[in-house]
Design a protein around this motif. Structure first.
Motif, short mmCIF file in Angstrom:
data_model
loop_
_atom_site.label_atom_id
_atom_site.label_comp_id
_atom_site.label_asym_id
_atom_site.label_seq_id
_atom_site.Cartn_x
_atom_site.Cartn_y
_atom_site.Cartn_z
N ASN A 121 0.75 -1.21 0.03
CA ASN A 121 -0.02 0.14 -0.02
C ASN A 121 0.85 1.12 -0.22
N SER A 122 2.10 1.01 0.46
CA SER A 122 3.05 2.52 0.54
C SER A 122 3.40 2.92 -0.79
N PHE A 123 3.54 1.76 -1.86
CA PHE A 123 3.81 2.27 -3.04
C PHE A 123 2.79 3.11 -3.80
N VAL A 124 1.40 2.62 -3.55
CA VAL A 124 0.45 3.47 -4.13
C VAL A 124 0.25 4.96 -3.59
N PHE A 125 0.51 4.91 -2.17
CA PHE A 125 0.62 6.18 -1.58
C PHE A 125 1.80 7.07 -2.12
N ILE A 126 2.84 6.51 -2.10
CA ILE A 126 4.23 7.03 -2.76
C ILE A 126 3.74 7.69 -4.15
N MET A 130 3.67 11.95 -5.13
CA MET A 130 4.84 12.37 -5.98
C MET A 130 4.56 13.88 -6.57
N VAL A 131 3.10 14.22 -6.78
CA VAL A 131 2.73 15.34 -7.42
C VAL A 131 2.48 16.47 -6.44
N GLN A 132 2.65 16.28 -5.19
CA GLN A 132 2.73 17.17 -4.15
C GLN A 132 4.05 17.41 -3.62
N THR A 133 4.25 18.76 -3.32
CA THR A 133 5.78 19.09 -3.21
C THR A 133 5.66 19.86 -1.86
N VAL A 147 10.69 6.15 2.54
CA VAL A 147 11.29 5.49 3.80
C VAL A 147 10.41 4.38 4.34
N ILE A 148 9.08 4.55 4.00
CA ILE A 148 8.03 3.44 4.59
C ILE A 148 8.60 2.12 4.10
N PRO A 149 8.58 2.00 2.80
CA PRO A 149 8.84 0.61 2.07
C PRO A 149 10.22 0.06 2.44
N ILE A 150 11.20 1.11 2.55
CA ILE A 150 12.69 0.68 2.60
C ILE A 150 12.64 0.25 3.95
N SER A 151 12.13 0.97 5.09
CA SER A 151 12.09 0.34 6.46
C SER A 151 11.54 -0.75 6.71
N SER A 152 10.18 -1.05 6.04
CA SER A 152 9.39 -2.06 6.23
C SER A 152 10.18 -3.48 5.71
N ILE A 153 10.82 -3.28 4.54
CA ILE A 153 11.86 -4.39 3.95
C ILE A 153 12.71 -4.85 4.84
N LEU A 154 13.42 -3.49 5.62
CA LEU A 154 14.68 -3.94 6.36
C LEU A 154 14.08 -4.70 7.43
N PHE A 155 12.78 -4.27 8.06
CA PHE A 155 12.43 -4.78 9.22
C PHE A 155 12.16 -6.24 8.94
N VAL A 156 11.44 -6.63 7.78
CA VAL A 156 11.20 -8.26 7.53
C VAL A 156 12.25 -9.00 7.41
N ILE A 157 13.37 -8.37 6.54
CA ILE A 157 14.51 -9.04 6.21
C ILE A 157 15.34 -9.39 7.67
N ASN A 158 15.41 -8.35 8.79
CA ASN A 158 15.79 -8.72 10.06
C ASN A 158 14.99 -9.58 11.01
N LEU A 159 13.80 -9.44 10.85
CA LEU A 159 12.77 -10.20 11.66
C LEU A 159 12.86 -11.77 11.17
N LEU A 160 12.94 -11.87 9.70
CA LEU A 160 13.05 -13.17 9.25
C LEU A 160 14.26 -13.89 9.44
#
Length: 173
Positions: A121-126, A130-133, A147-160
């Motif tokens: 869902n963060s990719f849709v949000f991002i 992009m049109v808002q500055t 940072v939302i998907p980046i940190s979420s992916i990092l969280f999942v990698i570390n958790l797994l």
């Protein structure tokens, strides 16, 4: 294949994964240090220009806020690697090994599902953002929110990684 050879092959693969995860976390740690250093400089400039020179800089407040957001999100993902998140272990410690394994697997699956939903869902949000500055820096807000998907992916990698490591420790005991 003898059992001893299979053990070393498995051990070699786990060492490669450990090295990759450790390298990723070391990289994130240095990114966090750099972002914090930049934030300190920006806040110092804010104070200097506002209170000493009486000419506040509009962009410093905005940049420091975005840096703090990035530090918070990346820091949360990094904190998993050093087991810094609080947890309630009362029931877990009182359970037998089989129940502990089920609880560990179930909690990991639920957290991974939660972060999967955030990532998707963060990719849709991002994309929509992009049109808002931003007001002062004129940055696309989608960049701030990446940072939302980046940190979420990092969280999942570390958790797994931690879950599999804990699972392996229990299996060898």
């Amino acid at each position: 294949m003898p059992a001893q050879t299979r053990f070393f092959t498995h051990k070699g693969k786990s060492m490669v994964v450990k090295k990759l995860v450790d390298s990723l976390n070391a990289f994130i740690k240095w990114i966090l240090i750099l972002l914090f250093f930049i934030m300190v400089i920006v806040v110092f400039l804010q104070v200097l220009f506002r209170f000493v020179l009486d000419q506040p800089l509009a962009w410093t407040e905005e940049l420091s806020r975005y840096l703090l957001v990035w530090i918070t999100f990346l820091g949360a993902g990094y904190a998993v690697s050093v087991k810094a998140h609080p947890s309630i272990t009362l029931l877990f410690e009182k359970a037998n090994k089989a129940v502990q394994r089920v609880m560990l697997a179930l909690s990991t699956l639920l957290v991974v599902f939660f972060f999967y939903q955030i990532i998707v869902n963060s990719f849709v949000f991002i994309e929509r953002s992009m049109v808002q500055t931003s007001p002062a820096l004129q940055l696309p807000m989608g960049l701030v929110y990446t940072v939302i998907p980046i940190s979420s992916i990092l969280f999942v990698i570390n958790l797994l990684y931690i879950t599999v490591s804990e699972w392996g420790k229990e299996a060898s005991n």
